[in-house]
Motif scaffolding. Structure first.
Motif, PDB file in Angstrom:
ATOM      1  N   ASP A 136       0.847  -1.196   0.000  1.00 20.34           N
ATOM      2  CA  ASP A 136       0.000   0.000   0.000  1.00 20.34           C
ATOM      3  C   ASP A 136       0.883   1.247   0.000  1.00 20.34           C
ATOM      4  O   ASP A 136       1.396   1.668   1.042  1.00 20.34           O
ATOM      5  N   LEU A 137       1.047   1.856  -1.171  1.00 21.07           N
ATOM      6  CA  LEU A 137       1.937   3.009  -1.308  1.00 21.07           C
ATOM      7  C   LEU A 137       1.300   4.305  -0.803  1.00 21.07           C
ATOM      8  O   LEU A 137       1.964   5.344  -0.782  1.00 21.07           O
ATOM      9  N   SER A 138       0.016   4.247  -0.392  1.00 23.75           N
ATOM     10  CA  SER A 138      -0.626   5.435   0.157  1.00 23.75           C
ATOM     11  C   SER A 138      -0.175   5.697   1.591  1.00 23.75           C
ATOM     12  O   SER A 138      -0.363   6.799   2.118  1.00 23.75           O
ATOM     13  N   LYS A 139       0.417   4.671   2.216  1.00 25.33           N
ATOM     14  CA  LYS A 139       0.913   4.816   3.576  1.00 25.33           C
ATOM     15  C   LYS A 139       2.393   5.211   3.547  1.00 25.33           C
ATOM     16  O   LYS A 139       3.131   4.814   2.633  1.00 25.33           O
ATOM     17  N   PRO A 140       2.865   5.972   4.535  1.00 23.97           N
ATOM     18  CA  PRO A 140       4.273   6.405   4.554  1.00 23.97           C
ATOM     19  C   PRO A 140       5.257   5.241   4.495  1.00 23.97           C
ATOM     20  O   PRO A 140       6.290   5.340   3.834  1.00 23.97           O
ATOM     21  N   GLU A 141       4.908   4.146   5.201  1.00 26.32           N
ATOM     22  CA  GLU A 141       5.830   2.994   5.201  1.00 26.32           C
ATOM     23  C   GLU A 141       5.810   2.226   3.888  1.00 26.32           C
ATOM     24  O   GLU A 141       6.650   1.359   3.650  1.00 26.32           O
ATOM     25  N   GLY A 142       4.846   2.538   3.018  1.00 27.27           N
ATOM     26  CA  GLY A 142       4.737   1.831   1.740  1.00 27.27           C
ATOM     27  C   GLY A 142       5.977   2.005   0.879  1.00 27.27           C
ATOM     28  O   GLY A 142       6.493   1.040   0.305  1.00 27.27           O
ATOM     29  N   ALA A 143       6.460   3.252   0.782  1.00 25.76           N
ATOM     30  CA  ALA A 143       7.657   3.526  -0.022  1.00 25.76           C
ATOM     31  C   ALA A 143       8.867   2.788   0.537  1.00 25.76           C
ATOM     32  O   ALA A 143       9.690   2.257  -0.214  1.00 25.76           O
ATOM     33  N   ARG A 144       8.951   2.765   1.877  1.00 28.43           N
ATOM     34  CA  ARG A 144      10.063   2.053   2.517  1.00 28.43           C
ATOM     35  C   ARG A 144       9.981   0.556   2.249  1.00 28.43           C
ATOM     36  O   ARG A 144      10.979  -0.078   1.884  1.00 28.43           O
ATOM     37  N   ASN A 145       8.801  -0.035   2.413  1.00 30.16           N
ATOM     38  CA  ASN A 145       8.643  -1.478   2.219  1.00 30.16           C
ATOM     39  C   ASN A 145       8.910  -1.892   0.778  1.00 30.16           C
ATOM     40  O   ASN A 145       9.485  -2.953   0.529  1.00 30.16           O
ATOM     41  N   LYS A 146       8.495  -1.051  -0.163  1.00 29.10           N
ATOM     42  CA  LYS A 146       8.789  -1.351  -1.566  1.00 29.10           C
ATOM     43  C   LYS A 146      10.295  -1.325  -1.812  1.00 29.10           C
ATOM     44  O   LYS A 146      10.846  -2.201  -2.492  1.00 29.10           O
ATOM     45  N   ALA A 147      10.975  -0.336  -1.233  1.00 26.04           N
ATOM     46  CA  ALA A 147      12.431  -0.245  -1.386  1.00 26.04           C
ATOM     47  C   ALA A 147      13.124  -1.465  -0.787  1.00 26.04           C
ATOM     48  O   ALA A 147      14.096  -1.988  -1.351  1.00 26.04           O
ATOM     49  N   ILE A 148      12.611  -1.949   0.353  1.00 25.82           N
ATOM     50  CA  ILE A 148      13.198  -3.127   1.000  1.00 25.82           C
ATOM     51  C   ILE A 148      13.136  -4.333   0.076  1.00 25.82           C
ATOM     52  O   ILE A 148      14.128  -5.038  -0.139  1.00 25.82           O
ATOM     53  N   LEU A 149      11.960  -4.598  -0.492  1.00 26.21           N
ATOM     54  CA  LEU A 149      11.805  -5.763  -1.370  1.00 26.21           C
ATOM     55  C   LEU A 149      12.617  -5.618  -2.647  1.00 26.21           C
ATOM     56  O   LEU A 149      13.231  -6.580  -3.116  1.00 26.21           O
ATOM     57  N   GLU A 150      12.627  -4.406  -3.206  1.00 24.85           N
ATOM     58  CA  GLU A 150      13.400  -4.184  -4.437  1.00 24.85           C
ATOM     59  C   GLU A 150      14.891  -4.412  -4.205  1.00 24.85           C
ATOM     60  O   GLU A 150      15.589  -5.007  -5.038  1.00 24.85           O
ATOM     61  N   VAL A 151      15.396  -3.966  -3.047  1.00 26.92           N
ATOM     62  CA  VAL A 151      16.819  -4.125  -2.741  1.00 26.92           C
ATOM     63  C   VAL A 151      17.147  -5.585  -2.423  1.00 26.92           C
ATOM     64  O   VAL A 151      18.177  -6.105  -2.863  1.00 26.92           O
ATOM     65  N   MET A 152      16.272  -6.259  -1.676  1.00 26.07           N
ATOM     66  CA  MET A 152      16.518  -7.676  -1.358  1.00 26.07           C
ATOM     67  C   MET A 152      16.599  -8.510  -2.629  1.00 26.07           C
ATOM     68  O   MET A 152      17.484  -9.359  -2.773  1.00 26.07           O
ATOM     69  N   TYR A 153      15.653  -8.285  -3.540  1.00 22.03           N
ATOM     70  CA  TYR A 153      15.650  -9.065  -4.784  1.00 22.03           C
ATOM     71  C   TYR A 153      16.687  -8.544  -5.776  1.00 22.03           C
ATOM     72  O   TYR A 153      17.357  -9.326  -6.461  1.00 22.03           O
ATOM     73  N   GLY A 154      16.842  -7.232  -5.857  1.00 16.22           N
ATOM     74  CA  GLY A 154      17.751  -6.654  -6.847  1.00 16.22           C
ATOM     75  C   GLY A 154      19.219  -6.866  -6.539  1.00 16.22           C
ATOM     76  O   GLY A 154      20.053  -6.857  -7.446  1.00 16.22           O
ATOM     77  N   CYS A 155      19.548  -7.071  -5.239  1.00 15.46           N
ATOM     78  CA  CYS A 155      20.956  -7.207  -4.852  1.00 15.46           C
ATOM     79  C   CYS A 155      21.261  -8.519  -4.136  1.00 15.46           C
ATOM     80  O   CYS A 155      22.422  -8.790  -3.824  1.00 15.46           O
ATOM     81  N   GLY A 156      20.237  -9.330  -3.835  1.00 18.95           N
ATOM     82  CA  GLY A 156      20.464 -10.618  -3.178  1.00 18.95           C
ATOM     83  C   GLY A 156      20.981 -10.494  -1.766  1.00 18.95           C
ATOM     84  O   GLY A 156      21.828 -11.283  -1.332  1.00 18.95           O
ATOM     85  N   LEU A 157      20.472  -9.526  -1.012  1.00 18.48           N
ATOM     86  CA  LEU A 157      20.990  -9.287   0.338  1.00 18.48           C
ATOM     87  C   LEU A 157      20.373 -10.212   1.377  1.00 18.48           C
ATOM     88  O   LEU A 157      19.230 -10.630   1.254  1.00 18.48           O
ATOM     89  N   ARG A 158      21.155 -10.503   2.405  1.00 16.47           N
ATOM     90  CA  ARG A 158      20.628 -11.163   3.601  1.00 16.47           C
ATOM     91  C   ARG A 158      19.793 -10.139   4.362  1.00 16.47           C
ATOM     92  O   ARG A 158      20.016  -8.929   4.249  1.00 16.47           O
ATOM     93  N   VAL A 159      18.873 -10.613   5.197  1.00 19.32           N
ATOM     94  CA  VAL A 159      18.000  -9.691   5.921  1.00 19.32           C
ATOM     95  C   VAL A 159      18.808  -8.789   6.852  1.00 19.32           C
ATOM     96  O   VAL A 159      18.505  -7.598   7.003  1.00 19.32           O
ATOM     97  N   SER A 160      19.881  -9.322   7.464  1.00 20.75           N
ATOM     98  CA  SER A 160      20.718  -8.504   8.353  1.00 20.75           C
ATOM     99  C   SER A 160      21.466  -7.425   7.564  1.00 20.75           C
ATOM    100  O   SER A 160      21.731  -6.336   8.083  1.00 20.75           O
ATOM    101  N   GLU A 161      21.783  -7.712   6.306  1.00 17.72           N
ATOM    102  CA  GLU A 161      22.461  -6.731   5.459  1.00 17.72           C
ATOM    103  C   GLU A 161      21.511  -5.610   5.057  1.00 17.72           C
ATOM    104  O   GLU A 161      21.937  -4.472   4.842  1.00 17.72           O
ATOM    105  N   VAL A 162      20.216  -5.931   4.961  1.00 19.85           N
ATOM    106  CA  VAL A 162      19.210  -4.909   4.658  1.00 19.85           C
ATOM    107  C   VAL A 162      19.055  -3.966   5.849  1.00 19.85           C
ATOM    108  O   VAL A 162      19.074  -2.738   5.697  1.00 19.85           O
TER     109      VAL A 162
END
Length: 299
Positions: free
Chosen positions: A127-153
């Protein structure tokens, strides 16, 4: 030397000499505590310097009887071997009793992989209408786009993002740093989060350089990201066992299926051994078949 002193010295060695991360040191300590607990059940309650190969084999059998899976037994065994190497190096023992200790055979179980369509669905469910939406989208994009471990995120720093050259620097296991290319979608999502939303957060002292923060200006926990992924999987009706690590696995699998060199994938994942990378690159039969057809000289 008694157990508490030996374990304390070992932890100091892991931190100062081997520069292991806090999580790794804690894991080693917990495993040695199990060996200490076992020693307390034996006649005479032998100290760590008095343990024999037979004692250690009996301990592994004891762990097995507790119902621990082979991968857990193997991790415990690795900690024991490191502990006795430390005692040997410190001249506290004359011979290493763990040298001939056999490692239990581990069946390599591959985690589920998300398709690109699955990943797109999960990101679209945010839900991008919520402030945390932009953050959560960035988290998933970075995890998949860079193959990071959760601790690295959760530990990703603003100062380690270099959009001008499209690379990020992360600190992985053993405090080892590596550079990873970052693609357009992940960079775009990061820019929206950092420049349009994060700038309005009252950030706690000491957390100013962290990329991902909660609404109180503190670092995100690993648990939050696990819950986020689980929630999005449920929203999109995915029936697979999904965790943040699934995105890392999908990153590696999709790269190899697309023709990426295994050594390059190993470098991006931060694996010391190529055999570890091979676990993350299980390929379907059609892909293997097409690879042989396309590249084998007899075909």
């Amino acid at each position: 030397m008694d157990w508490p002193r030996a374990i304390k010295g070992f932890k100091t060695y892991l931190k100062l000499e081997r520069s292991l991360a806090a999580n790794s040191i804690e894991a080693y300590s917990r495993d040695l505590e199990k060996l200490y607990q076992y020693a307390e059940t034996l006649t005479g309650k032998p100290s760590p310097t008095k343990f024999t190969l037979t004692d250690l084999r009996n301990f592994i059998n004891w762990v097995n009887e507790l119902g621990m899976i082979p991968s857990t037994q193997s991790r415990i065994l690795s900690g024991i071997k490191a502990f006795y190497k430390y005692l040997l190096m410190e001249d506290l023992i004359a011979a290493d009793p763990s040298e001939l200790l056999e490692t239990p055979k581990i069946q390599r179980k591959l985690p589920d992989t998300l398709s690109i369509h699955d990943i797109d669905k999960m990101i679209a469910a945010i839900d991008l209408s919520k402030p945390e939406g932009a953050r959560n989208k960035a988290i998933l994009e970075v995890m998949y786009g860079c193959g990071l471990r959760v601790s690295e995120v959760t530990e990703l720093r603003l100062s380690n993002i270099h959009p001008e050259i499209e690379f990020i620097k992360v600190t992985g296991k053993g405090s080892k740093e590596r550079l990873i290319p970052i693609g357009g979608e992940a960079l775009k999502a990061l820019k929206i989060w950092t420049e349009q939303v994060r700038v309005h957060i009252d950030i706690k002292k000491g957390e100013e350089d962290l990329v991902f923060l909660n609404r109180r200006g503190s670092r995100l926990s690993r648990v939050y990201i696990f819950l986020l992924v689980k929630q999005l999987a449920e929203l999109t009706g995915l029936r697979k066992t999904i965790s943040p690590h699934t995105f890392r696995h999908s990153f590696a699998t999709h790269l190899v299926e697309g023709g990426a060199d295994l050594r390059a994938v190993q470098e991006m994942l931060g694996h010391e051994s190529i055999t570890t990378t091979e676990i993350y690159t299980h390929l379907d039969r059609e892909y293997l078949k097409s690879t042989i057809i396309d590249f084998h000289p007899r075909n």
